[in-house]
Design an enzyme around this catalytic site. Sequence first.
Site: not given
Length: 273
Positions: A14, A44, A123-125, A178-179
Amino acid sequence: FVFTPDGLILTNSHVVHEATRIHVSFSDGRRFPAHTIGDDPATDLAVIRMDVPSHDAMGLAAAPLGDSQRLRVGQLAIAIGNPYGFQYTVTAGVVSALGRSLRSYSGRLIDDVIQTDASLNPGNSGGPLVTSDGHVVGVNTAMIPMAQGLCFAIGINTAKFVAGRLLQHGRIRRSSIGVEAQTTPLHRRLVRFYDLPQESGVVVLGVIDGSPGQKAGLRQGDVIVALDRKAVAGVDDLHRLLTDARVGVKGALTVLRHTEKLELNVTPEESES
């Protein structure tokens, strides 16, 4: 954080997803352009590389990676990042819990997440969660707004696996039948009659034309309760089972259609998302 001597960097998806320009800054004042090697919104995680000659990356300290499976609740945990722009901030706490699940912004569950009370803020991400001996055991990814001491990091073992696949393929391959589906409770009579180990399944809301699900004979209203005899209690279970190893490999879907129990042969294809 840098995790190889030649300057490969691990961060959150992200942070860099769909970014048009990326720069990497270091504590000694050096600043380099960079590009994304690959990112995986489902976990992520992302890997980026600096756009500089290898000799310019000399002297970078690569963070040693630990083993998140060896963590224990109560163990010291140290988070490093730039919360609210305050660069190179260090916070400390303990490992509060292990084996948590956290929903990524793509909608999938991330498994084996580390819970810590080491303070995390925007900001820690993407920063490292390290042990007292300096080994990275997690990638800081989220905190619960308005709560105190509820912070989460993706286990470094998950990050190693994802980084390896991103370096090899630039993406993570996953399979799909595919459902369109959602989790639904099962009637107790059906659970008892068919001796099912769970009380919920996945109800099919729609089947994509030409998909593996349609070819297998899945219909709207069918309830998936197992894949290759492994219980499917919800959509998250189905996601976990549809790994890259199942692409092109025939499997048996156990479904309930009205009150009838059926086994359908399905060959998952590579997911486009």
